[in-house]
Design an enzyme around this catalytic site. Structure first.
Site, PDB file in Angstrom:
ATOM      1  N   SER A 633     104.187  29.755  48.597  1.00 24.02           N
ATOM      2  CA  SER A 633     103.925  28.970  49.994  1.00 24.02           C
ATOM      3  C   SER A 633     104.502  29.356  51.130  1.00 24.02           C
ATOM      4  O   SER A 633     104.837  30.589  51.503  1.00 24.02           O
ATOM      5  CB  SER A 633     103.583  27.496  49.622  1.00 24.02           C
ATOM      6  OG  SER A 633     103.369  26.637  50.739  1.00 24.02           O
ATOM      7  N   GLU A 761      93.300  26.303  46.108  1.00 22.25           N
ATOM      8  CA  GLU A 761      94.645  25.930  46.814  1.00 22.25           C
ATOM      9  C   GLU A 761      94.209  24.707  47.633  1.00 22.25           C
ATOM     10  O   GLU A 761      95.095  23.894  48.034  1.00 22.25           O
ATOM     11  CB  GLU A 761      94.828  27.224  47.606  1.00 22.25           C
ATOM     12  CG  GLU A 761      95.365  28.451  46.894  1.00 22.25           C
ATOM     13  CD  GLU A 761      96.611  28.658  46.595  1.00 22.25           C
ATOM     14  OE1 GLU A 761      97.595  27.799  46.613  1.00 22.25           O
ATOM     15  OE2 GLU A 761      96.962  29.737  46.055  1.00 22.25           O
ATOM     16  N   HIS A 837      97.307  24.037  44.482  1.00 22.80           N
ATOM     17  CA  HIS A 837      98.494  24.873  45.386  1.00 22.80           C
ATOM     18  C   HIS A 837      99.727  24.518  44.766  1.00 22.80           C
ATOM     19  O   HIS A 837      99.893  23.282  44.342  1.00 22.80           O
ATOM     20  CB  HIS A 837      98.446  24.572  46.715  1.00 22.80           C
ATOM     21  CG  HIS A 837      99.411  25.231  47.602  1.00 22.80           C
ATOM     22  ND1 HIS A 837      99.392  26.560  47.767  1.00 22.80           N
ATOM     23  CD2 HIS A 837     100.491  24.585  48.357  1.00 22.80           C
ATOM     24  CE1 HIS A 837     100.224  27.018  48.584  1.00 22.80           C
ATOM     25  NE2 HIS A 837     100.946  25.791  48.981  1.00 22.80           N
TER      26      HIS A 837
END
Length: 932
Positions: A633, A761, A837
């Site tokens: 991320s 995600e 995610h």
């Protein structure tokens, strides 16, 4: 029955207090109203109290137990208000029973005897509309730990129904500790039962997000719900009963049944229940009055309807009260003689409203001394929080309703936040307790700033860990908003067995819910290294955490490096400044800088940490010339920013970007790019939000503000500019240009590279908002790239999949090779979320959380992924012995590695959509300096 009627039935005021009471006229009404519910055939009472003969032979015992308030077993005291069906006897009623026994327990005139109470046969609530029964008796072993087992009852409802009551009747009270009712609308419970191959499935975690229903605890009386709060039973829902069994020394069986009672009336009110207590504590042996406390502030007004407390065997007292905004105090519950066998849920006969801002407080008292006759341990021993009957718990549930659905969401979110905050504290306390039991020191290591000692991990003592090593001076005072400076050397040996604090940050429910310590003195790193040094230095992997550049820390449990260190690498995790501490720019900050720029302090921290690695990692057995940076991320975005920063050249030799990149529209220090205000303008607003714009020395005034004030100002800036204002920027020094341009022009460092993303995600509910933030008027063009039924995937593909592919394509044009992947495996306990995610992190690190009930397939996939990552760190090529071949990325073949149920090569990942997004991204770049 009203107490006035009961008092009238005693004859007081008719024959005088000295007359002999009789069974028929005076005693029978008391026994029928307060005792017969349990003391009748087939119920929990050991004998019946329905006839004169039943009562006469036990008259002395009845009087004695009533005088000691042991019977009837009703625990609440104090000025809490009346509860429904109170069984408490008054002092006059107790005196009457005593006089009756002293006078020989006379029967009296049978004409005075009231009719015997009538009870439903079997079911206390009457015949259910639907009876659920375990398919066969369940066997509980004679010995072993307490057993949690989920029994699945498919309801097979053709239409939605509404539940007005539930009665759970355990089949064997010798082993049944308690039962919890749940509704599963996902089908997960059925799958878990099928997978287990038998009757139900084990575990404390049900594996799905349940809607809870009443269940069973000792002493609890089943009741119908209030008319306006029925529970919805959707079509296709399954009822799941979690049973807690406590082995009793011999093999036994249970066949519990559940009765469901339906209504046609839909719920009119919204639930608003609060949970107080503690998720970890230790009661020392001999402690007579150990206290556990908690408090909860109502985010909205609520009508309180019920209260329930829970402790185990050494619980002694529990009390709860409300402190109102006007300063008044209202007692909610008080029990001064806790009994594990009588854990009622108490419903107020007159519900009452508590306003927003009311603080509910709870206090639990435990007696772990030899004087406690209920203490299961003789002699007493240390008792910890836990699931077993002989462990302890402290919980209080306030049941109520709020006015509307929005308030229910606010209330529920606040309750969840309170729970996660409590869990954070509990995890920290549990970790400290485990560490205090025994820490075996790791060898002392000398680094540039001094000596450090750590801890040895594993049954084989095969990993050394050093936590909380400072790699830079504390960025506080005059060093706030300045590039990192060298740490001051120390004398002696610095003990490095605890993580350093994280950078101050807002509270978040999920991303940072295991961060328990924050401080601006946050520039620390952690090292895991194989205990046995190899013949040559080990490759080094440096992890950069995510968190949208505003949250996160190197100490989060998913980033534990023990497992990866066993793959033969030295693993380093680093903190860096986040949010306004790491990315604030301001004209005055730029003016005082030698480079004439500001912002990007978080990236400078990462670069400084990499310089520390280059200088010091050899002392831990690592190779400073074989460093892989990897992150997820915002950590992946950091990797990409470092790939195009001239300041990081030759500080690492490989790079991995998981679910992130640097392709989003970036702010410029002094220019308006992508319609975004210059970062120095954001800094000016920030200065005003802090109230420092009128100061003689604004920077000194800003640096004098507390961390909390800084965070509040950042919140104002985010609100004002409509988006997060803490992230890397183009400043001409750390970031010389837009990363989009630098990647496409081949100006990223030429190192082997892995990029990838997860299949799910971004959830569909926020997909459109996530796109609109960065793509604005192009959002509709993006959505048109997807079929109608696939548009919920638009954000995942646009923000993550296409970015990973674009970066892999750009890096593949270098001499070094690039590799592309997609992670699509869903955690068994959270299949409905898909490959969400950050999920791949625990597979890469080998930290599969048992709570998510991973399967052998997950363990095999984790071993494969971590082997790929470690092999890549060693050679720059993920391929190795016994691993499926992972082809280097080539735009012509467009191959990637798919990490699903197995690792296998795929081709053309979201090709049509990614091609279209690439074109739109190029169009967006052309308008970078244009008008909004």
């Amino acid at each position: 029955m009203a107490l006035v009627l009961l008092l009238a039935s005693t004859g007081y005021g008719q024959d005088g207090p000295d007359s002999a009471p009789t069974f028929c006229k005076d005693v029978a009404p008391l026994l029928f109203a307060h005792c017969a519910t349990c003391h009748r055939p087939g119920e929990i009472g050991p004998f019946a109290l329905l006839t004169y003969q039943d009562a006469k032979k036990r008259a002395g015992q009845i009087a004695q137990l009533a005088a000691r308030r042991i019977m009837p077993p009703y625990k609440p005291l104090g000025e809490h208000g009346q509860f429904i069906e109170e069984r408490r006897l008054t002092d006059r009623q107790i005196a009457l029973l005593n006089r009756w026994a002293e006078h020989g327990a006379p029967e009296g005139d049978p004409k005075d005897l009231p009719p015997a109470p009538k009870f439903p046969v079997g079911w206390k609530l009457g015949e259910p509309d639907l009876v659920l029964k375990m398919s066969k008796p369940f066997v509980i072993p004679a010995e072993g730990a307490d057993l949690y087992w989920h029994f699945v009852f498919p309801l097979d409802l053709k239409d939605t129904k509404y539940l007005r009551g539930i009665e759970v009747r355990p089949g064997n009270l010798r082993v049944a500790h308690h039962a919890t009712g749940m509704l599963d609308t996902s089908g997960t419970a059925r799958r878990l039962e099928k997978k287990h191959g038998g009757q139900g499935y084990p575990g404390l975690n049900p594996g799905f997000f349940p809607t809870y229903t009443p269940g069973y605890v000792p002493g609890q009386t089943p009741r119908f719900f209030r008319e306006d709060t029925a529970i919805k039973l959707p079509k296709g829902a399954d009822f799941v009963l979690q049973m807690h069994y406590h082995p009793n020394g011999k093999e036994d069986t249970d066949q519990t049944v559940v009765g469901l009672y339906f209504t046609d009336k839909k719920p009119e009110r919204h639930g608003g229940g609060a949970l107080l207590g503690s998720l970890y504590f230790e009661v020392p042996p001999g402690e007579k009055a150990f206290k556990v406390t908690d408090s909860f502030t109502l985010p909205v007004g609520a009508e309180v309807r019920s209260i329930w407390a829970h402790m185990h065997m050494i619980g002694k007292e529990v009390r709860a009260w409300a402190e109102l905004p006007d300063g008044k105090r209202k007692s909610l519950l008080e029990i001064n003689d806790w009994d594990f066998n009588w854990q009622e849920s108490y419903s107020y006969s007159q519900p009452f409203r508590l306003p927003r801002g009311t603080v509910i407080k709870a206090e639990f008292v435990f007696d772990n001394s030899a004087d406690n006759p209920r203490n299961p341990n003789n002699p007493p021993k240390l008792v910890r929080y836990g699931d077993s009957t002989t462990d302890e718990m402290a919980g209080l549930v306030i049941g109520g309703v709020v006015d509307n659905g929005l308030e229910a969401l606010v209330f529920g979110g606040t309750v969840l936040g309170h729970y996660l905050e409590g869990k954070k504290k509990a995890d920290k306390a549990r970790e400290e307790a485990a560490k205090a039991e025994k820490i075996e020191a790791a060898p002392t290591v000398r680094i540039e700033s001094g000596q450090v000692s750590g801890a040895t991990l594993g049954e084989q003592k095969d990993v050394h860990v050093y936590k909380g090593i400072p790699f830079a001076a504390p960025p506080v005072g005059d060093l706030r908003w300045k590039p990192p400076q060298p740490v001051k050397a120390w004398d002696g040996v610095r003990v490095c067995t605890d993580f350093g604090p994280a950078c101050p940050q807002p509270k978040a429910l999920f991303i940072s819910n295991d961060i328990t310590n924050t401080n601006e003195d946050c520039l620390h790193l952690n090292v895991w290294a194989p205990a046995q040094r190899a013949s040559k230095p080990a490759p080094v992997m440096v992890w950069i955490h995510g968190g949208a550049f505003t949250l996160g820390a190197a100490s989060q449990k998913w980033f534990d490096g023990e497992s990866l260190a066993r793959k033969g690498v030295v693993l380093v995790t680093i903190n860096y400044r986040v949010g306004p501490f790491g990315f604030l720019a301001h004209p005055l900050l730029s003016r005082e800088s030698e480079q004439g720029v500001s912002g990007n302090y978080g990236l400078l921290d990462q670069i400084f940490a990499l310089r520390w690695v280059k200088t010091n990692i050899a002392a831990f057995g690592g190779d400073p010339g074989c460093v892989t940076i990897f992150g997820e991320s915002a950590g992946a975005a950091s990797v990409c920013h470092l790939l195009v920063s001239p300041l990081s050249k030759e500080l690492f030799q490989r790079a991995i970007a998981e679910s992130g990149g640097a392709r989003d529209p970036i702010r410029h220090l002094r220019e308006k790019w992508y319609g975004k205000e210059p970062m120095e303008d954001v800094g000016r607003f920030f200065e005003t939000a802090l109230g420092c714009d009128k100061a003689d020395n604004p920077l000194a005034a800003m640096r004098a503000k507390s961390a909390e004030e800084i965070l509040n100002a950042a919140k104002s800036a985010k609100s004002h500019f409509g988006e997060e204002t803490s992230a890397p920027i183009v400043d001409g020094w750390v970031q010389p240009d837009d990363p989009n341009v630098l990647f496409e022009e081949g100006k990223a460092h030429d190192v082997p590279f892995i990029a990838g993303s997860n299949a799910h995600e971004v959830g569909s509910l926020i997909s459109w908002l996530a796109l609109r933030k960065d793509w604005r008027e192009q959002t509709d063009s993006i959505l048109e790239l997807f079929p109608e039924e696939a548009r919920k995937r638009a954000a995942t593909v646009t923000i993550f999949t296409s970015v990973a592919r674009a970066d892999a394509r750009a890096m593949s044009r270098h001499k070094s090779k690039a590799y592309l992947y997609q992670f699509s495996r869903a955690a068994p306990a959270l299949r409905f979320l898909g490959a969400f995610h950050s999920l791949e992190i625990i597979y890469v690190f080998g930290n599969l959380d048992p709570k998510l009930r991973f399967e052998e397939q997950d363990r095999e996939l984790s071993a494969t992924m971590s082997a790929y990552w470690a092999q890549f760190a060693k050679t720059g090529d993920p391929n190795g012995k016994d691993l499926p071949h992972w082809p280097a990325y080539d735009a012509r073949t467009d191959e990637h590695m798919e990490f699903g149920d197995v690792a296998e090569v795929g081709r053309g990942l979201e090709k049509a959509a990614c091609d279209g997004i690439d074109r739109l991204r190029a169009d967006r770049l052309k308008t970078r300096n244009g008008p909004d």
